[in-house]
Motif scaffolding. Structure first.
Motif, PDB file in Angstrom:
ATOM      1  N   LEU A 174       1.083  -1.000   0.135  1.00  0.00           N
ATOM      2  CA  LEU A 174      -0.088   0.550  -0.103  1.00  0.00           C
ATOM      3  C   LEU A 174       0.807   1.407   0.187  1.00  0.00           C
ATOM      4  CD1 LEU A 174      -2.881  -1.121   2.149  1.00  0.00           C
ATOM      5  CD2 LEU A 174      -2.885  -1.392   0.624  1.00  0.00           C
ATOM      6  N   ALA A 175       0.222   2.097  -0.714  1.00  0.00           N
ATOM      7  CA  ALA A 175       1.340   3.707  -0.562  1.00  0.00           C
ATOM      8  C   ALA A 175       0.868   4.728  -0.893  1.00  0.00           C
ATOM      9  CB  ALA A 175       1.649   3.584  -2.931  1.00  0.00           C
ATOM     10  N   ASP A 176       0.298   5.284  -1.496  1.00  0.00           N
ATOM     11  CA  ASP A 176      -0.135   6.972  -0.532  1.00  0.00           C
ATOM     12  C   ASP A 176      -1.438   7.179  -0.574  1.00  0.00           C
ATOM     13  OD1 ASP A 176       2.622   7.423  -1.463  1.00  0.00           O
ATOM     14  OD2 ASP A 176       1.707   7.836  -3.643  1.00  0.00           O
ATOM     15  N   VAL A 177      -1.607   7.794   0.435  1.00  0.00           N
ATOM     16  CA  VAL A 177      -3.172   8.342   0.907  1.00  0.00           C
ATOM     17  C   VAL A 177      -3.394   9.670   0.043  1.00  0.00           C
ATOM     18  CG1 VAL A 177      -4.242   9.757   2.614  1.00  0.00           C
ATOM     19  CG2 VAL A 177      -2.742   8.134   3.458  1.00  0.00           C
ATOM     20  N   ILE A 178      -4.761   8.524  -0.760  1.00  0.00           N
ATOM     21  CA  ILE A 178      -5.255   9.810  -1.816  1.00  0.00           C
ATOM     22  C   ILE A 178      -6.203  10.689  -1.514  1.00  0.00           C
ATOM     23  CG2 ILE A 178      -3.940   8.787  -3.302  1.00  0.00           C
ATOM     24  CD1 ILE A 178      -7.352   7.511  -4.250  1.00  0.00           C
ATOM     25  N   ALA A 179      -6.792  10.008  -1.140  1.00  0.00           N
ATOM     26  CA  ALA A 179      -8.287  10.910  -0.143  1.00  0.00           C
ATOM     27  C   ALA A 179      -8.460  10.553   1.321  1.00  0.00           C
ATOM     28  CB  ALA A 179      -9.448  10.992  -0.938  1.00  0.00           C
ATOM     29  N   HIS A 180      -9.615  11.661   1.706  1.00  0.00           N
ATOM     30  CA  HIS A 180      -9.753  11.096   3.203  1.00  0.00           C
ATOM     31  C   HIS A 180     -11.791  11.152   3.218  1.00  0.00           C
ATOM     32  CE1 HIS A 180     -10.101  10.352   7.398  1.00  0.00           C
ATOM     33  NE2 HIS A 180     -11.501  11.296   7.367  1.00  0.00           N
ATOM     34  N   HIS A 181     -11.618  10.286   3.690  1.00  0.00           N
ATOM     35  CA  HIS A 181     -13.071   9.937   3.364  1.00  0.00           C
ATOM     36  C   HIS A 181     -14.345  10.943   3.666  1.00  0.00           C
ATOM     37  CE1 HIS A 181     -17.520   7.947   4.027  1.00  0.00           C
ATOM     38  NE2 HIS A 181     -17.467   8.551   4.975  1.00  0.00           N
ATOM     39  N   GLY A 182     -15.736  11.622   2.629  1.00  0.00           N
ATOM     40  CA  GLY A 182     -16.120  12.886   2.796  1.00  0.00           C
ATOM     41  C   GLY A 182     -15.315  13.708   1.718  1.00  0.00           C
ATOM     42  N   PHE A 183     -14.347  14.336   1.411  1.00  0.00           N
ATOM     43  CA  PHE A 183     -13.532  14.796   0.754  1.00  0.00           C
ATOM     44  C   PHE A 183     -14.340  15.474  -0.352  1.00  0.00           C
ATOM     45  CE2 PHE A 183     -12.453  11.577  -2.256  1.00  0.00           C
ATOM     46  CZ  PHE A 183     -11.905  12.350  -3.840  1.00  0.00           C
ATOM     47  N   SER A 184     -15.374  14.466  -1.008  1.00  0.00           N
ATOM     48  CA  SER A 184     -16.007  14.692  -2.166  1.00  0.00           C
ATOM     49  C   SER A 184     -16.942  15.868  -1.729  1.00  0.00           C
ATOM     50  CB  SER A 184     -16.979  14.055  -2.791  1.00  0.00           C
ATOM     51  OG  SER A 184     -17.726  12.953  -1.632  1.00  0.00           O
ATOM     52  N   GLU A 185     -17.114  16.370  -0.461  1.00  0.00           N
ATOM     53  CA  GLU A 185     -18.050  17.526  -0.549  1.00  0.00           C
ATOM     54  C   GLU A 185     -17.556  18.904  -0.746  1.00  0.00           C
ATOM     55  OE1 GLU A 185     -19.247  16.988   3.516  1.00  0.00           O
ATOM     56  OE2 GLU A 185     -20.929  14.964   2.862  1.00  0.00           O
ATOM     57  N   GLY A 186     -16.260  18.518  -0.403  1.00  0.00           N
ATOM     58  CA  GLY A 186     -15.209  20.061  -1.137  1.00  0.00           C
ATOM     59  C   GLY A 186     -14.515  20.132  -2.262  1.00  0.00           C
ATOM     60  N   SER A 187     -13.452  19.821  -2.313  1.00  0.00           N
ATOM     61  CA  SER A 187     -12.572  20.454  -3.492  1.00  0.00           C
ATOM     62  C   SER A 187     -11.394  19.399  -3.653  1.00  0.00           C
ATOM     63  CB  SER A 187     -11.012  21.213  -3.105  1.00  0.00           C
ATOM     64  OG  SER A 187     -10.630  21.112  -2.339  1.00  0.00           O
ATOM     65  N   VAL A 188     -11.322  18.638  -4.642  1.00  0.00           N
ATOM     66  CA  VAL A 188     -10.641  17.490  -4.977  1.00  0.00           C
ATOM     67  C   VAL A 188      -9.176  17.682  -4.374  1.00  0.00           C
ATOM     68  CG1 VAL A 188      -9.117  15.406  -6.877  1.00  0.00           C
ATOM     69  CG2 VAL A 188     -12.103  16.839  -6.806  1.00  0.00           C
ATOM     70  N   PRO A 189      -8.325  16.898  -3.639  1.00  0.00           N
ATOM     71  CA  PRO A 189      -7.182  16.912  -3.363  1.00  0.00           C
ATOM     72  C   PRO A 189      -5.915  17.139  -3.519  1.00  0.00           C
ATOM     73  CG  PRO A 189      -7.682  14.304  -2.740  1.00  0.00           C
ATOM     74  CD  PRO A 189      -9.264  15.132  -3.013  1.00  0.00           C
ATOM     75  N   ASP A 190      -5.126  17.796  -4.216  1.00  0.00           N
ATOM     76  CA  ASP A 190      -3.767  17.573  -4.905  1.00  0.00           C
ATOM     77  C   ASP A 190      -2.819  16.606  -4.396  1.00  0.00           C
ATOM     78  OD1 ASP A 190      -1.984  18.670  -6.237  1.00  0.00           O
ATOM     79  OD2 ASP A 190      -1.827  20.286  -6.081  1.00  0.00           O
ATOM     80  N   PRO A 191      -2.541  16.159  -5.121  1.00  0.00           N
ATOM     81  CA  PRO A 191      -1.883  14.946  -5.300  1.00  0.00           C
ATOM     82  C   PRO A 191      -0.760  15.331  -4.960  1.00  0.00           C
ATOM     83  CG  PRO A 191      -1.828  14.317  -7.057  1.00  0.00           C
ATOM     84  CD  PRO A 191      -3.037  15.552  -6.852  1.00  0.00           C
ATOM     85  N   SER A 192      -0.219  16.785  -5.016  1.00  0.00           N
ATOM     86  CA  SER A 192       1.544  16.595  -4.941  1.00  0.00           C
ATOM     87  C   SER A 192       1.653  17.601  -3.851  1.00  0.00           C
ATOM     88  CB  SER A 192       1.913  18.057  -5.646  1.00  0.00           C
ATOM     89  OG  SER A 192       0.774  18.864  -5.985  1.00  0.00           O
ATOM     90  N   GLN A 193       0.882  17.568  -3.399  1.00  0.00           N
ATOM     91  CA  GLN A 193       0.755  18.318  -1.521  1.00  0.00           C
ATOM     92  C   GLN A 193       0.425  17.162   0.149  1.00  0.00           C
ATOM     93  OE1 GLN A 193       1.210  21.583  -1.352  1.00  0.00           O
ATOM     94  NE2 GLN A 193       1.316  21.431  -3.602  1.00  0.00           N
ATOM     95  N   PRO A 194       0.539  17.506   0.759  1.00  0.00           N
ATOM     96  CA  PRO A 194       0.485  16.327   1.644  1.00  0.00           C
ATOM     97  C   PRO A 194      -0.883  16.364   1.859  1.00  0.00           C
ATOM     98  CG  PRO A 194       1.565  18.401   2.557  1.00  0.00           C
ATOM     99  CD  PRO A 194       1.628  18.533   0.981  1.00  0.00           C
TER     100      PRO A 194
END
Length: 204
Positions: A174-194
């Motif tokens: 398992l590699a990277d965290v790409i998002a947290h549950h519920g994030f779709s209610e806001g903006s899509v996370p930038d994969p280049s940012q922690p």
């Protein structure tokens, strides 16, 4: 892109990799590597495990109605693979894999000390399905190394588990965290940012 029709199969991948420990009525322990395992219910906490009836561990689980699910980290991939390729009917897998059995609190089968998370389970129902029998078991105790616990919850990244491709036969990290549950209610996370600070969420 066109779809291709394939032969019917339970293609759900990847799947978890778990070391299941069990024992016979005399307390002699055994290990089996399983990947057809899943959460079955939240309350009561239940898991499901599918095991072939010709496996040495199958009769032990049938006898005692108990087992422990031990979640191995990446560092135990060799030991985990070994426990899935040799038979407990011929040799002591704990000794062969250099793993340490330790007593649990609620069930007879031992925990695997080297695994950072251990779930003691009691079978509540079993269902013969065909090649496999499905064991539905209640999680009666959970153990975790203190290093992988934060605010009373297990932090998956500190456990460093791995998954299995049952069709290709490969283990995947398992590699990277790409998002947290519920994030779709806001903006899509930038994969280049922690990722943002972890939110404590006990259930979905």
């Amino acid at each position: 892109m066109a779809k291709v029709m394939l032969e019917g199969s339970a293609f759900l991948a990847p799947v978890p990799v778990v070391l299941l420990s069990c024992c016979d009525m005399q307390g002699v322990p055994n290990l089996i590597t399983v990947s057809w395992v899943s959460v079955a219910c939240q309350t009561p906490a239940m898991v499901s495990v599918a095991i072939r009836s010709d496996r040495a561990s199958y009769s032990r689980i049938q006898e005692t109605g108990e087992f422990v699910l031990n979640i191995p980290p990446v560092s135990l991939v060799r030991a985990t693979d070994l426990c899935g390729t040799v038979s407990g009917a011929q040799e002591d897998k704990f000794a062969r894999a250099h793993l340490t059995p330790v007593n649990g609190d609620k069930v007879r089968p031992p925990l695997v000390k080297e695994c950072p998370v251990n779930l003691e389970c009691v079978v509540r129902q079993s269902i013969p399905l065909g090649t496999h029998e499905l064991f539905l078991a209640e999680v009666v105790a959970v153990h975790a190394d203190e290093e992988v616990v934060e605010d009373g919850l297990i932090v998956l990244g500190r456990v460093a588990p791995f998954v299995f491709d049952p069709f290709g036969g490969d283990y995947w990290r398992l590699a990277d965290v790409i998002a947290h549950h519920g994030f779709s209610e806001g903006s899509v996370p930038d994969p280049s940012q922690p990722p943002p600070p972890r939110k404590i969420q006990k259930q979905i």
